[in-house]
Design a protein around this motif. Structure first.
Motif, PDB file in Angstrom:
ATOM      1  N   ALA A 131       0.824  -1.201   0.000  1.00  0.00           N
ATOM      2  CA  ALA A 131       0.000   0.000   0.000  1.00  0.00           C
ATOM      3  C   ALA A 131       0.861   1.256   0.000  1.00  0.00           C
ATOM      4  CB  ALA A 131      -0.917   0.014   1.220  1.00  0.00           C
ATOM      5  N   ILE A 132       0.278   2.334  -0.533  1.00  0.00           N
ATOM      6  CA  ILE A 132       0.885   3.666  -0.510  1.00  0.00           C
ATOM      7  C   ILE A 132      -0.123   4.609   0.129  1.00  0.00           C
ATOM      8  CG2 ILE A 132       1.734   5.597  -1.893  1.00  0.00           C
ATOM      9  CD1 ILE A 132       2.445   3.443  -4.058  1.00  0.00           C
ATOM     10  N   VAL A 133       0.317   5.339   1.133  1.00  0.00           N
ATOM     11  CA  VAL A 133      -0.523   6.335   1.798  1.00  0.00           C
ATOM     12  C   VAL A 133       0.145   7.688   1.627  1.00  0.00           C
ATOM     13  CG1 VAL A 133      -1.558   7.105   3.967  1.00  0.00           C
ATOM     14  CG2 VAL A 133      -1.306   4.650   3.497  1.00  0.00           C
ATOM     15  N   ASN A 134      -0.549   8.609   0.969  1.00  0.00           N
ATOM     16  CA  ASN A 134      -0.045   9.968   0.787  1.00  0.00           C
ATOM     17  C   ASN A 134      -0.862  10.933   1.632  1.00  0.00           C
ATOM     18  OD1 ASN A 134       1.893   9.184  -1.124  1.00  0.00           O
ATOM     19  ND2 ASN A 134       0.427   9.336  -2.798  1.00  0.00           N
ATOM     20  N   ALA A 172      -2.138  -3.067  -5.788  1.00  0.00           N
ATOM     21  CA  ALA A 172      -1.700  -2.425  -4.553  1.00  0.00           C
ATOM     22  C   ALA A 172      -2.742  -1.377  -4.182  1.00  0.00           C
ATOM     23  CB  ALA A 172      -0.329  -1.770  -4.710  1.00  0.00           C
ATOM     24  N   LYS A 173      -2.812  -1.060  -2.906  1.00  0.00           N
ATOM     25  CA  LYS A 173      -3.738  -0.038  -2.441  1.00  0.00           C
ATOM     26  C   LYS A 173      -3.057   1.335  -2.446  1.00  0.00           C
ATOM     27  CE  LYS A 173      -6.221  -3.131   0.724  1.00  0.00           C
ATOM     28  NZ  LYS A 173      -6.564  -3.392   2.147  1.00  0.00           N
ATOM     29  N   VAL A 174      -3.832   2.367  -2.755  1.00  0.00           N
ATOM     30  CA  VAL A 174      -3.345   3.747  -2.663  1.00  0.00           C
ATOM     31  C   VAL A 174      -4.423   4.572  -1.959  1.00  0.00           C
ATOM     32  CG1 VAL A 174      -2.559   5.804  -3.880  1.00  0.00           C
ATOM     33  CG2 VAL A 174      -2.014   3.532  -4.795  1.00  0.00           C
ATOM     34  N   LEU A 175      -4.039   5.235  -0.900  1.00  0.00           N
ATOM     35  CA  LEU A 175      -4.953   6.074  -0.129  1.00  0.00           C
ATOM     36  C   LEU A 175      -4.366   7.467   0.013  1.00  0.00           C
ATOM     37  CD1 LEU A 175      -7.382   6.512   1.882  1.00  0.00           C
ATOM     38  CD2 LEU A 175      -5.789   5.798   3.691  1.00  0.00           C
ATOM     39  N   CYS A 176      -5.192   8.493  -0.214  1.00  0.00           N
ATOM     40  CA  CYS A 176      -4.787   9.867   0.069  1.00  0.00           C
ATOM     41  C   CYS A 176      -5.569  10.359   1.285  1.00  0.00           C
ATOM     42  CB  CYS A 176      -5.063  10.773  -1.134  1.00  0.00           C
ATOM     43  SG  CYS A 176      -4.393  12.442  -0.929  1.00  0.00           S
ATOM     44  N   VAL A 177      -4.857  10.807   2.293  1.00  0.00           N
ATOM     45  CA  VAL A 177      -5.468  11.310   3.519  1.00  0.00           C
ATOM     46  C   VAL A 177      -5.435  12.838   3.480  1.00  0.00           C
ATOM     47  CG1 VAL A 177      -5.421  11.281   6.032  1.00  0.00           C
ATOM     48  CG2 VAL A 177      -4.622   9.287   4.744  1.00  0.00           C
ATOM     49  N   CYS A 178      -6.597  13.450   3.686  1.00  0.00           N
ATOM     50  CA  CYS A 178      -6.723  14.915   3.596  1.00  0.00           C
ATOM     51  C   CYS A 178      -7.238  15.468   4.915  1.00  0.00           C
ATOM     52  CB  CYS A 178      -7.663  15.294   2.459  1.00  0.00           C
ATOM     53  SG  CYS A 178      -7.191  14.647   0.848  1.00  0.00           S
ATOM     54  N   PRO A 179      -6.367  15.615   5.915  1.00  0.00           N
ATOM     55  CA  PRO A 179      -6.837  16.105   7.209  1.00  0.00           C
ATOM     56  C   PRO A 179      -7.116  17.605   7.174  1.00  0.00           C
ATOM     57  CG  PRO A 179      -4.675  15.022   7.349  1.00  0.00           C
ATOM     58  CD  PRO A 179      -4.940  15.322   5.917  1.00  0.00           C
ATOM     59  N   GLY A 180      -7.991  18.022   8.086  1.00  0.00           N
ATOM     60  CA  GLY A 180      -8.102  19.435   8.404  1.00  0.00           C
ATOM     61  C   GLY A 180      -7.062  19.749   9.477  1.00  0.00           C
ATOM     62  N   ALA A 211      -8.355   6.513  11.701  1.00  0.00           N
ATOM     63  CA  ALA A 211      -9.316   6.574  10.592  1.00  0.00           C
ATOM     64  C   ALA A 211      -8.644   6.258   9.267  1.00  0.00           C
ATOM     65  CB  ALA A 211      -9.956   7.960  10.539  1.00  0.00           C
ATOM     66  N   SER A 212      -7.396   6.683   9.107  1.00  0.00           N
ATOM     67  CA  SER A 212      -6.671   6.433   7.859  1.00  0.00           C
ATOM     68  C   SER A 212      -6.422   4.950   7.643  1.00  0.00           C
ATOM     69  CB  SER A 212      -5.338   7.187   7.869  1.00  0.00           C
ATOM     70  OG  SER A 212      -5.534   8.583   7.966  1.00  0.00           O
ATOM     71  N   LEU A 216      -7.753   2.518   4.765  1.00  0.00           N
ATOM     72  CA  LEU A 216      -6.846   1.695   3.964  1.00  0.00           C
ATOM     73  C   LEU A 216      -7.324   0.240   3.955  1.00  0.00           C
ATOM     74  CD1 LEU A 216      -4.166   1.835   2.354  1.00  0.00           C
ATOM     75  CD2 LEU A 216      -2.998   1.190   4.480  1.00  0.00           C
ATOM     76  N   ASP A 217      -7.772  -0.240   5.089  1.00  0.00           N
ATOM     77  CA  ASP A 217      -8.300  -1.606   5.155  1.00  0.00           C
ATOM     78  C   ASP A 217      -9.483  -1.791   4.206  1.00  0.00           C
ATOM     79  OD1 ASP A 217      -6.449  -2.300   7.098  1.00  0.00           O
ATOM     80  OD2 ASP A 217      -7.829  -1.930   8.774  1.00  0.00           O
ATOM     81  N   ARG A 218     -10.284  -0.738   4.047  1.00  0.00           N
ATOM     82  CA  ARG A 218     -11.469  -0.812   3.183  1.00  0.00           C
ATOM     83  C   ARG A 218     -11.148  -0.436   1.742  1.00  0.00           C
ATOM     84  NH1 ARG A 218     -13.590   2.067   7.608  1.00  0.00           N
ATOM     85  NH2 ARG A 218     -13.813   3.952   6.352  1.00  0.00           N
ATOM     86  N   ASP A 219      -9.864  -0.157   1.470  1.00  0.00           N
ATOM     87  CA  ASP A 219      -9.415   0.216   0.126  1.00  0.00           C
ATOM     88  C   ASP A 219     -10.117   1.477  -0.376  1.00  0.00           C
ATOM     89  OD1 ASP A 219      -7.882   0.082  -2.152  1.00  0.00           O
ATOM     90  OD2 ASP A 219      -9.086  -1.468  -3.116  1.00  0.00           O
TER      91      ASP A 219
END
Length: 266
Positions: A131-134, A172-180, A211-212, A216-219
């Motif tokens: 996985a990739i988390v940005n 592969a999984k890719v998730l973008c996290v956009c926090p406030g 939460a991230s 990611l677990d839920r793709d």
């Protein structure tokens, strides 16, 4: 045992990502500029989670940053399963008053090194079906005057992540996290301070990372933690861009007041 590499791992979200991934059984590689902080975090992770925790000291604004990180991994025979591109900082103020070269460094960390490190490690991630988390920001959903380079860079990270996710789907999984606004050192500067949150509701690094990883677990493709942040992020882009920029300029100028020029770090 799989390995997670986390950039910006000496403070804030980076520390939390490293800790929660270690709690899931991942070995971790911690990348940041501060050796002392990294060693402290690594030692705590080894003690609490009984996993391997390696330290790579590297300023990601440097032109040779990514080759140095990749070489360090090769020397230690480490293959990366999960890449967390968390490192970043932001400048705040009138564009022409920000120190010359500072926005260049910001883009090197927030955009260029993120892309280069992803490109360097994506073969490993694919081989591991990892996985990739940005980490982007709610600022990436709109132009934000006085955070012009920061918001533009985060918009890049969001769009890059979603495009890459479509390319790697099923491999592969890719998730973008956009926090406030998050309770980290991002806003802790004399020049800008917490006013830079522009009225946003703060959350904790622990909540954002929890939460991230669940997303990611839920793709999921991207995540905006927090109901209010999510509503703002999804409604704002549906308004005319010029109007959004004009409103943002007024709100941001009012919030920052006289302290328009400064630098904030995540």
């Amino acid at each position: 045992m799989s390995t997670a590499l986390v950039t910006g791992a000496s403070a804030g979200l980076g520390v939390e990502f490293a800790g929660q991934l270690a709690a899931r059984g991942h070995d971790v590689v911690l990348v940041a500029r501060s050796r002392a902080r990294l060693e402290e975090v690594a030692e705590r992770i080894r003690r609490e989670h009984r996993v391997r925790a390696e330290v790579v000291v590297q300023d990601l604004a440097a032109p040779d940053a990514v080759p140095n990180v990749v070489a360090a991994l090769a020397e230690r025979a480490i293959t990366v399963h999960t890449l967390v591109n968390n490192a970043g900082f932001g400048t705040a103020g009138r564009f022409e008053e920000i120190a010359d070269g500072r926005d260049r460094d910001q883009l090197m960390v927030n955009v260029v090194s993120l892309v280069a490190l992803t490109r360097a490690l994506v073969p490993q991630v694919l081989a591991e079906r990892g996985a990739i988390v940005n980490v982007a920001s709610t600022a990436g959903f709109q132009p934000t005057p006085y955070f012009a380079t920061y918001s533009a860079g985060k918009a890049f990270v969001l769009n890059f992540s979603l495009a890459l996710r479509a390319e790697l789907k099923g491999r592969a999984k890719v998730l973008c996290v956009c926090p406030g606004p998050v309770e980290t050192n991002f806003f802790d500067t004399v020049e800008v301070g917490r006013s830079a949150a522009i009225g946003g509701r703060f959350t904790t690094p622990e909540a954002v990372v929890k939460a991230s990883l669940a997303a990611l677990d839920r793709d999921r493709g991207y995540l905006v933690p927090g109901l209010l942040n999510g509503l703002n992020a999804h409604l704002t882009p549906r308004r005319p861009r010029k109007m959004v920029a004009a409103i943002a300029e007024r709100i941001t100028r009012t919030a920052l007041g006289d302290a328009l020029t400064g630098t904030v770090t995540r």
